[in-house]
Write a protein that holds these residues in place. Structure first.
Motif, PDB file in Angstrom:
ATOM      1  N   VAL A   1       0.900 -12.379   5.940  1.00 20.07           N
ATOM      2  CA  VAL A   1       0.946 -11.938   7.347  1.00 20.07           C
ATOM      3  C   VAL A   1       1.606 -10.557   7.458  1.00 20.07           C
ATOM      4  O   VAL A   1       1.104  -9.666   8.154  1.00 20.07           O
ATOM      5  CB  VAL A   1       1.706 -12.972   8.213  1.00 20.07           C
ATOM      6  N   TYR A   2       2.732 -10.391   6.762  1.00 19.22           N
ATOM      7  CA  TYR A   2       3.382  -9.072   6.746  1.00 19.22           C
ATOM      8  C   TYR A   2       2.384  -7.997   6.280  1.00 19.22           C
ATOM      9  O   TYR A   2       2.272  -6.931   6.876  1.00 19.22           O
ATOM     10  CB  TYR A   2       4.536  -9.052   5.724  1.00 19.22           C
ATOM     11  N   VAL A   3       1.701  -8.311   5.169  1.00 22.89           N
ATOM     12  CA  VAL A   3       0.814  -7.327   4.540  1.00 22.89           C
ATOM     13  C   VAL A   3      -0.353  -6.986   5.459  1.00 22.89           C
ATOM     14  O   VAL A   3      -0.686  -5.814   5.663  1.00 22.89           O
ATOM     15  CB  VAL A   3       0.301  -7.878   3.176  1.00 22.89           C
ATOM     16  N   GLU A   4      -0.961  -8.003   6.054  1.00 18.29           N
ATOM     17  CA  GLU A   4      -2.193  -7.777   6.824  1.00 18.29           C
ATOM     18  C   GLU A   4      -1.930  -7.254   8.233  1.00 18.29           C
ATOM     19  O   GLU A   4      -2.786  -6.577   8.801  1.00 18.29           O
ATOM     20  CB  GLU A   4      -2.999  -9.088   6.902  1.00 18.29           C
ATOM     21  N   HIS A   5      -0.761  -7.562   8.769  1.00 14.58           N
ATOM     22  CA  HIS A   5      -0.531  -7.209  10.185  1.00 14.58           C
ATOM     23  C   HIS A   5       0.576  -6.178  10.391  1.00 14.58           C
ATOM     24  O   HIS A   5       0.836  -5.790  11.522  1.00 14.58           O
ATOM     25  CB  HIS A   5      -0.226  -8.478  10.996  1.00 14.58           C
ATOM     26  N   GLN A   6       1.242  -5.793   9.343  1.00 14.40           N
ATOM     27  CA  GLN A   6       2.308  -4.809   9.526  1.00 14.40           C
ATOM     28  C   GLN A   6       2.212  -3.699   8.469  1.00 14.40           C
ATOM     29  O   GLN A   6       1.947  -2.549   8.795  1.00 14.40           O
ATOM     30  CB  GLN A   6       3.679  -5.506   9.458  1.00 14.40           C
ATOM     31  N   ILE A   7       2.412  -4.066   7.205  1.00 16.70           N
ATOM     32  CA  ILE A   7       2.476  -3.038   6.161  1.00 16.70           C
ATOM     33  C   ILE A   7       1.125  -2.353   5.964  1.00 16.70           C
ATOM     34  O   ILE A   7       1.048  -1.142   5.772  1.00 16.70           O
ATOM     35  CB  ILE A   7       2.963  -3.657   4.819  1.00 16.70           C
ATOM     36  N   GLY A   8       0.033  -3.114   6.043  1.00 19.17           N
ATOM     37  CA  GLY A   8      -1.306  -2.533   5.880  1.00 19.17           C
ATOM     38  C   GLY A   8      -1.647  -1.546   6.985  1.00 19.17           C
ATOM     39  O   GLY A   8      -1.733  -0.336   6.739  1.00 19.17           O
ATOM     40  N   PRO A   9      -1.824  -2.043   8.226  1.00 14.10           N
ATOM     41  CA  PRO A   9      -2.319  -1.153   9.284  1.00 14.10           C
ATOM     42  C   PRO A   9      -1.328  -0.091   9.761  1.00 14.10           C
ATOM     43  O   PRO A   9      -1.742   0.878  10.398  1.00 14.10           O
ATOM     44  CB  PRO A   9      -2.648  -2.117  10.426  1.00 14.10           C
ATOM     45  N   ALA A  10      -0.048  -0.249   9.474  1.00 15.92           N
ATOM     46  CA  ALA A  10       0.922   0.765   9.904  1.00 15.92           C
ATOM     47  C   ALA A  10       1.376   1.609   8.695  1.00 15.92           C
ATOM     48  O   ALA A  10       1.023   2.783   8.575  1.00 15.92           O
ATOM     49  CB  ALA A  10       2.121   0.101  10.575  1.00 15.92           C
ATOM     50  N   ASP A  11       2.117   0.990   7.776  1.00 11.45           N
ATOM     51  CA  ASP A  11       2.705   1.762   6.673  1.00 11.45           C
ATOM     52  C   ASP A  11       1.648   2.375   5.751  1.00 11.45           C
ATOM     53  O   ASP A  11       1.756   3.522   5.333  1.00 11.45           O
ATOM     54  CB  ASP A  11       3.640   0.862   5.847  1.00 11.45           C
ATOM     55  N   CYS A  12       0.635   1.567   5.432  1.00  9.73           N
ATOM     56  CA  CYS A  12      -0.379   2.044   4.503  1.00  9.73           C
ATOM     57  C   CYS A  12      -1.206   3.168   5.146  1.00  9.73           C
ATOM     58  O   CYS A  12      -1.562   4.145   4.486  1.00  9.73           O
ATOM     59  CB  CYS A  12      -1.271   0.880   4.082  1.00  9.73           C
ATOM     60  N   ALA A  13      -1.495   3.012   6.427  1.00 13.01           N
ATOM     61  CA  ALA A  13      -2.228   4.067   7.131  1.00 13.01           C
ATOM     62  C   ALA A  13      -1.394   5.348   7.181  1.00 13.01           C
ATOM     63  O   ALA A  13      -1.911   6.452   6.970  1.00 13.01           O
ATOM     64  CB  ALA A  13      -2.575   3.606   8.544  1.00 13.01           C
ATOM     65  N   ALA A  14      -0.107   5.201   7.445  1.00 15.09           N
ATOM     66  CA  ALA A  14       0.777   6.380   7.478  1.00 15.09           C
ATOM     67  C   ALA A  14       0.816   7.042   6.108  1.00 15.09           C
ATOM     68  O   ALA A  14       0.794   8.276   5.983  1.00 15.09           O
ATOM     69  CB  ALA A  14       2.190   5.973   7.906  1.00 15.09           C
ATOM     70  N   LEU A  15       0.848   6.216   5.072  1.00 17.46           N
ATOM     71  CA  LEU A  15       0.867   6.769   3.712  1.00 17.46           C
ATOM     72  C   LEU A  15      -0.421   7.554   3.436  1.00 17.46           C
ATOM     73  O   LEU A  15      -0.381   8.679   2.913  1.00 17.46           O
ATOM     74  CB  LEU A  15       1.028   5.630   2.697  1.00 17.46           C
ATOM     75  N   GLY A  16      -1.563   6.970   3.797  1.00 15.61           N
ATOM     76  CA  GLY A  16      -2.840   7.635   3.539  1.00 15.61           C
ATOM     77  C   GLY A  16      -2.929   8.979   4.237  1.00 15.61           C
ATOM     78  O   GLY A  16      -3.332   9.985   3.639  1.00 15.61           O
ATOM     79  N   ASN A  17      -2.564   9.008   5.509  1.00 17.99           N
ATOM     80  CA  ASN A  17      -2.591  10.270   6.257  1.00 17.99           C
ATOM     81  C   ASN A  17      -1.615  11.285   5.674  1.00 17.99           C
ATOM     82  O   ASN A  17      -1.937  12.458   5.495  1.00 17.99           O
ATOM     83  CB  ASN A  17      -2.252  10.012   7.721  1.00 17.99           C
ATOM     84  N   SER A  18      -0.421  10.811   5.362  1.00 18.66           N
ATOM     85  CA  SER A  18       0.612  11.720   4.854  1.00 18.66           C
ATOM     86  C   SER A  18       0.207  12.305   3.506  1.00 18.66           C
ATOM     87  O   SER A  18       0.492  13.468   3.209  1.00 18.66           O
ATOM     88  CB  SER A  18       1.942  10.976   4.706  1.00 18.66           C
ATOM     89  N   TYR A  19      -0.454  11.490   2.705  1.00 16.12           N
ATOM     90  CA  TYR A  19      -0.927  11.973   1.400  1.00 16.12           C
ATOM     91  C   TYR A  19      -1.887  13.157   1.605  1.00 16.12           C
ATOM     92  O   TYR A  19      -1.784  14.182   0.946  1.00 16.12           O
ATOM     93  CB  TYR A  19      -1.614  10.839   0.654  1.00 16.12           C
TER      94      TYR A  19
END
Lengths: 218, 235
Positions: B54-72
């Motif tokens: 749940v953490y991965v699919e609803h928090q870390i994925g759509p928020a943190d991972c998206a931020a990482l991709g853009n920042s990269y």
């Protein structure tokens, strides 16, 4: 050590050996000599030690501002927080250094841990390891990195020796044998016995007999 | 035909993913400690696995991972203004103070550590300076993006590093809390590999304006952790 770095003393030792009480005894003596100290207290399950020191040293006795006693939780890994990954402690120290540039020293208390605990030199410049006689007079002989390598070995609760069947002369003999020329001090943190000697080590070996910053600036 | 090549980038991936890497993640339970002491019990190893999903699919994925991709991408393009925007956006999306501050602390420690052996790199140096000047928070996913770009780690693999480090951190906390045992912990990590992979593939190219997270139960339990008087973990 860079000129901006405030000397840091790490204090480690097993649970209940007297780390917090040693700090509560040492800080007032240093304060009476004009030295200002900050305290960072790592605790395994709470911030109780930090809260106690803040109440005792800051709120009640006014020896330091309350925010100069900082409590850190360490995720059940007290040794990691001072050795393998001291990053959280270093952040806390640097925050304190940037806010209080006139501090003379910062004391970092480790969470209670085993006899192999040592401080990373990146975190502490001087390392005190404290044990107590209720663990038995075999303690120094059993060695461990903490007992062997610390800059100052403190043996606490010496008043309990006759009650727990511990022979202080054996502890002294073994401490000398294990540590070579490195110092040790016998103390009773409850009464203050031996604390003056601990403080003298700190003033000589950590502060190099320099005048307190507040005094030197005048 | 099998491709069996190795390179330095892969060692950098291992280095950043290792729980030995000093980012202080061993001090975080992300609310698990508060959950452990609440009356809402996690149902064994499978329950913990499902919770981490749940953490991965609803928090870390759509928020943190998206931020990482853009920042990269911004780091690769040397677009520092946009990088600061990503930093600020993600930091402000983290609702719970403890979580927000811990993410910034880990990110700053990551920057400091990599900065100790990569001393001259334009975007890394600029971002580090911005965090020191408090113009940026240094929140972990953005810091990891900058560091990964610096070390030539591909973007998706940087996403995997973050998901893996997060998962290991949660399983490690559960292990120390006695919620699961060591073999169960490794099984959980293994069984979550598809979720980690999907979280990266589904979110790494998500535009900054489409980042989201929605886990109110977890937000509440993380807030409850802030109010605990006696605790082992900083989150």
């Amino acid at each position: 050590m860079s000129s901006r770095r405030i000397p840091r003393i790490g204090i480690g030792g097993p649970v209940g050996s007297g780390k917090t009480m040693l700090i509560e005894q040492v800080v007032p003596i240093l304060s009476s000599k004009g030295y200002r100290a900050g305290i960072i207290s790592n605790d395994v399950v709470s911030r109780e030690d930090a809260d106690r020191m803040r109440k005792n040293l800051a709120s009640e006795r006014g020896l330091m501002p309350e925010d100069l006693v900082v409590g850190l939780a360490t995720g059940g890994c007290p040794h990691t927080a001072v050795r393998e990954d001291p990053s959280m402690n270093i952040s806390a120290v640097e925050e304190m250094e940037s806010k209080y540039i006139d501090l003379d020293l910062i004391i970092i208390e480790s969470g209670g841990d085993n006899i192999t605990t040592t401080f990373s030199p990146a975190l502490a410049d001087y390392f005190i390891y404290i044990i107590d006689v209720s663990g038995g007079d075999k303690y120094p002989r059993k060695r461990g990195l903490g007992i062997e390598n610390c800059d100052l070995l403190v043996i606490n609760k010496i008043d309990l020796a006759p009650h727990v069947g511990a022979d202080l002369s054996i502890m002294e003999r073994d401490a000398k044998e294990v540590r070579g020329n490195k110092p040790y001090v016998l103390v009773n943190c409850r009464t203050g016995q031996g604390i003056k000697e601990v403080t003298e080590h700190l003033v000589r070996d950590v502060l190099f007999e320099s005048a307190p910053k507040a005094v030197a600036r005048k | 035909m099998s491709i069996d090549k190795i390179n330095i980038d892969e060692l950098s991936i291992m280095q950043l993913s290792d729980s030995f890497f000093p980012t202080g993640m061993y001090t975080m339970s992300n609310g698990l400690e508060a959950l452990f002491y609440s009356d809402k019990k996690v149902n064994g190893a499978n329950g913990l696995r499902d919770l981490i999903r749940v953490y991965v699919e609803h928090q870390i994925g759509p928020a943190d991972c998206a931020a990482l991709g853009n920042s990269y991408g911004y780091a690769e393009d040397l677009d520092f203004e946009k990088l600061l925007e990503a930093d600020e956006t993600l930091f402000s999306m983290k609702l719970v103070r403890e979580i927000r501050e811990a993410a910034a602390r880990s990110g700053n420690q990551l920057l400091r550590c990599v900065g100790s052996f990569i001393t001259h790199h334009e975007i890394l140096n600029k971002y580090q300076e911005a965090t020191k000047a408090r113009l940026a928070s240094g929140v972990y996913p953005v810091a990891l993006a900058v560091v990964s770009s610096t070390l030539r780690i591909p973007k998706r693999k940087a996403g995997l590093i973050m998901l893996y480090a997060f998962t290991v951190s949660l399983v490690g906390a559960a292990l120390r809390l006695g919620m699961v045992q060591h073999l169960e912990g490794q099984r959980i990590i293994h069984e979550l590999k598809p979720s980690m992979l999907n979280a990266v593939n589904d979110n790494i190219d998500r535009p900054l304006t489409s980042m989201w997270q929605f886990v109110p139960d977890i937000d509440i339990i993380q807030m409850a952790h802030e109010r605990m008087g006696s605790k082992m973990f900083i989150t």
